[in-house]
Design a protein around this motif. Structure first.
Motif, short mmCIF file in Angstrom:
data_model
loop_
_atom_site.label_atom_id
_atom_site.label_comp_id
_atom_site.label_asym_id
_atom_site.label_seq_id
_atom_site.Cartn_x
_atom_site.Cartn_y
_atom_site.Cartn_z
N ALA A 1 4.74 9.50 12.80
CA ALA A 1 3.35 9.39 13.24
C ALA A 1 3.00 7.92 13.51
O ALA A 1 3.64 7.02 12.98
CB ALA A 1 2.44 9.96 12.17
N PRO A 2 1.98 7.68 14.35
CA PRO A 2 1.54 6.30 14.57
C PRO A 2 1.13 5.65 13.25
O PRO A 2 0.62 6.32 12.35
CB PRO A 2 0.32 6.45 15.49
CG PRO A 2 0.29 7.86 15.95
CD PRO A 2 1.17 8.68 15.06
N GLU A 3 1.36 4.34 13.16
CA GLU A 3 1.08 3.61 11.93
C GLU A 3 -0.37 3.80 11.47
O GLU A 3 -0.64 3.99 10.29
CB GLU A 3 1.39 2.12 12.12
CG GLU A 3 1.22 1.30 10.84
CD GLU A 3 2.11 0.07 10.82
OE1 GLU A 3 2.90 -0.13 11.76
OE2 GLU A 3 2.00 -0.70 9.84
N ASP A 4 -1.30 3.80 12.43
CA ASP A 4 -2.73 4.01 12.15
C ASP A 4 -2.98 5.22 11.28
O ASP A 4 -3.79 5.19 10.35
CB ASP A 4 -3.50 4.36 13.45
CG ASP A 4 -3.61 3.17 14.35
OD1 ASP A 4 -3.02 2.13 14.01
OD2 ASP A 4 -4.26 3.31 15.40
N GLU A 5 -2.31 6.32 11.65
CA GLU A 5 -2.57 7.60 10.99
C GLU A 5 -2.16 7.54 9.53
O GLU A 5 -2.91 7.96 8.65
CB GLU A 5 -1.81 8.70 11.73
CG GLU A 5 -2.27 10.09 11.38
CD GLU A 5 -1.48 11.17 12.12
OE1 GLU A 5 -1.20 11.02 13.32
OE2 GLU A 5 -1.12 12.16 11.45
N ALA A 6 -0.97 6.98 9.26
CA ALA A 6 -0.49 6.88 7.88
C ALA A 6 -1.39 5.97 7.06
O ALA A 6 -1.73 6.26 5.91
CB ALA A 6 0.94 6.37 7.86
N LEU A 7 -1.81 4.85 7.69
CA LEU A 7 -2.62 3.90 6.93
C LEU A 7 -4.04 4.42 6.72
O LEU A 7 -4.67 4.12 5.71
CB LEU A 7 -2.61 2.53 7.62
CG LEU A 7 -1.20 1.91 7.70
CD1 LEU A 7 -1.26 0.49 8.23
CD2 LEU A 7 -0.48 1.95 6.35
N ALA A 8 -4.53 5.24 7.66
CA ALA A 8 -5.86 5.84 7.49
C ALA A 8 -5.85 6.77 6.27
O ALA A 8 -6.80 6.78 5.49
CB ALA A 8 -6.27 6.61 8.74
N LEU A 9 -4.77 7.52 6.10
CA LEU A 9 -4.66 8.40 4.93
C LEU A 9 -4.57 7.56 3.66
O LEU A 9 -5.24 7.85 2.67
CB LEU A 9 -3.44 9.33 5.08
CG LEU A 9 -3.12 10.23 3.90
CD1 LEU A 9 -4.32 11.07 3.47
CD2 LEU A 9 -1.94 11.15 4.22
N ALA A 10 -3.77 6.50 3.71
CA ALA A 10 -3.63 5.62 2.54
C ALA A 10 -4.99 5.03 2.15
O ALA A 10 -5.35 4.99 0.97
CB ALA A 10 -2.63 4.51 2.84
N ARG A 11 -5.76 4.60 3.16
CA ARG A 11 -7.06 3.99 2.89
C ARG A 11 -8.04 5.02 2.33
O ARG A 11 -8.77 4.75 1.39
CB ARG A 11 -7.61 3.40 4.20
CG ARG A 11 -8.34 2.12 4.00
CD ARG A 11 -8.67 1.40 5.31
NE ARG A 11 -8.59 2.27 6.45
CZ ARG A 11 -7.71 2.10 7.46
NH1 ARG A 11 -6.86 1.11 7.45
NH2 ARG A 11 -7.71 2.94 8.48
N ALA A 12 -8.00 6.23 2.90
CA ALA A 12 -8.91 7.29 2.44
C ALA A 12 -8.63 7.62 0.97
O ALA A 12 -9.56 7.86 0.19
CB ALA A 12 -8.75 8.54 3.31
#
Lengths: 201, 201
Positions: free
Chosen positions: B38-49
Motif C-alpha cells: 500500500a502507499p506509505e500514506d495509508e500505512a502511516l495514517a493507520l499508525a497515526r489514528a
C-alpha cells in the motif's frame, strides 16, 4: 462527534481499519473499540510496526523479494543453486516455497500477474529484470510457480515464450489433486488436469 | 530473517495484527503484505489514528462514555432528559442506541458485564458511579440495555436489586422476536421469551 456519532479519533481509526482488505465496517468498528480498551503499549506497538515496515523494508535488487538488506539473504546465500530461478507472483509465495524445504535455487518475484483488465502488462511487473538475469548467463532452468489462475497461467505462458529463445529450460509446478483432497469435492478443472497429467504407478 | 522466514519488521507487523480480535495468523499475514504494497500514506495514517485514539480519547466523568471532551456531548446537551439513564455495557452500545433516534435521555457505560468466571465483579465495572448518580437525585427511571446474554442478564438483575431501594424505576429493553426474523429459525429461548411477553393486537 462525527456523523456516525463516535468521537473523531475513533471514527478515523474505524475508517483506516476499514481500508484494509477483508475488513468490513463492522469489523473495523470492533477493532477500533478493541484498541480503545487495549493497553496503550499494544496500540503503539502496532503503530510502530506499521511505520517500521514502511521505513525498513526494501526490495532485493536481484530477485525483488522483500528484505531489510540488499541483496536479500536468499540471493546472498552461497549454498543455493544459482542455475535455478523459481518465478513467483508475490513475496509471500517465496516464504511458502521455502517452508517446503524442497527447493535450493534462487527466486524472482514478479509483484503481480499479467491482467489486461486491470491494466497490468509486462512493464508493470519485474519481467525485464527476469529476462536480464537469464541473459546474464549461468541459469539453466526457470521454474514457473505463478498461481494456477487465469492470470497466473497467462503470465507463465508469456514468460515461457519470452525466455525459451534465450536457451533456458522453462518448467512449471505440476497440476493435480491437492494432497488430502476428496475427489468427490474436486472441481472439474482440477480433475481434468489431474487426469491429463496421470503418472505410472 | 525470523524463524518464519519473513524480514523482522514484517514478522513483527504480522504478530501485532494477529493480536487483534478476530484476526487469525493467515489474515494477519495478508494484512501485513497489504500494508507493504500500500502507499506509505495509508500505512502511516493507520499508525497515526492508533496513536490519536490513545492520546485524545478520555472517559466522560459522568456517564463514562468515550469522548474527546469531559463531560461528553451527550451529558452536556441541555435538550436531553436528565431524569432517564440508559445503562449499557460498552461505548459502542451508546452509538447503536443513538442511531435509533428513539431515546432522548442520558447514558451510563458500565464497561463490561458481571462475570464471576472472568473475575469481573461490581468493582471492575462503573457500578458505584451509577448508584452515585441515582443517589444524587433527579433520576426517575433507569433503563437496562445490557446484552440479552447470561452475563448481561445477571448484571441487569444485580443493578435492579441495587437501585430499586433508592426509589427509582428500573426497566429493561423488551425481549421478543427481532424484526425481519423467520420464526422457523428462531432459537427456543427467544421464542419462549416472545411468548411470555406477548401483546394484545
Amino acid at each position: 462527534m462525527s456523523a456516525a456519532g463516535a468521537p473523531e479519533p475513533i471514527a478515523r481509526l474505524i475508517q483506516e481499519f476499514a481500508r484494509l482488505p477483508g475488513i468490513g465496517p463492522r469489523s473495523a468498528q470492533r477493532l477500533a473499540y478493541h484498541v480503545l480498551r487495549a493497553p496503550e503499549d499494544e496500540a503503539l506497538a502496532l503503530a510502530r510496526a506499521l511505520g517500521d515496515v514502511k521505513r525498513r523494508i526494501v526490495f532485493c535488487g536481484a530477485c525483488f523479494n522483500i528484505t531489510e538488506d540488499d541483496p536479500c539473504a536468499l540471493c546472498a546465500d552461497e549454498q543455493r543453486d544459482r542455475a535455478l530461478i523459481c518465478v513467483v507472483e508475490e513475496p509471500l509465495d517465496v516464504l511458502v516455497m521455502e517452508r517446503t524445504g524442497g527447493y535450493r535455487g534462487l527466486y524472482h518475484v514478479l509483484h503481480g500477474a499479467l491482467s489486461p483488465i486491470e491494466g497490468v502488462g509486462p512493464d508493470q511487473l519485474r519481467v525485464r529484470e527476469l529476462a536480464g538475469r537469464v541473459e546474464g548467463g549461468g541459469v539453466t532452468e526457470v521454474i514457473m510457480a505463478t498461481n494456477p489462475s487465469l492470470e497466473g497461467e497467462a503470465t507463465s505462458m508469456y514468460l515461457q515464450r519470452l525466455l525459451q529463445p534465450l536457451g533456458v529450460r522453462v518448467t512449471r509446478l505440476a497440476r493435480g489433486l491437492p494432497s488430502g483432497a476428496d475427489i468427490e469435492y474436486m472441481d472439474d478443472l482440477t480433475l481434468a488436469r489431474a487426469l491429463e497429467g496421470r503418472q505410472e504407478l
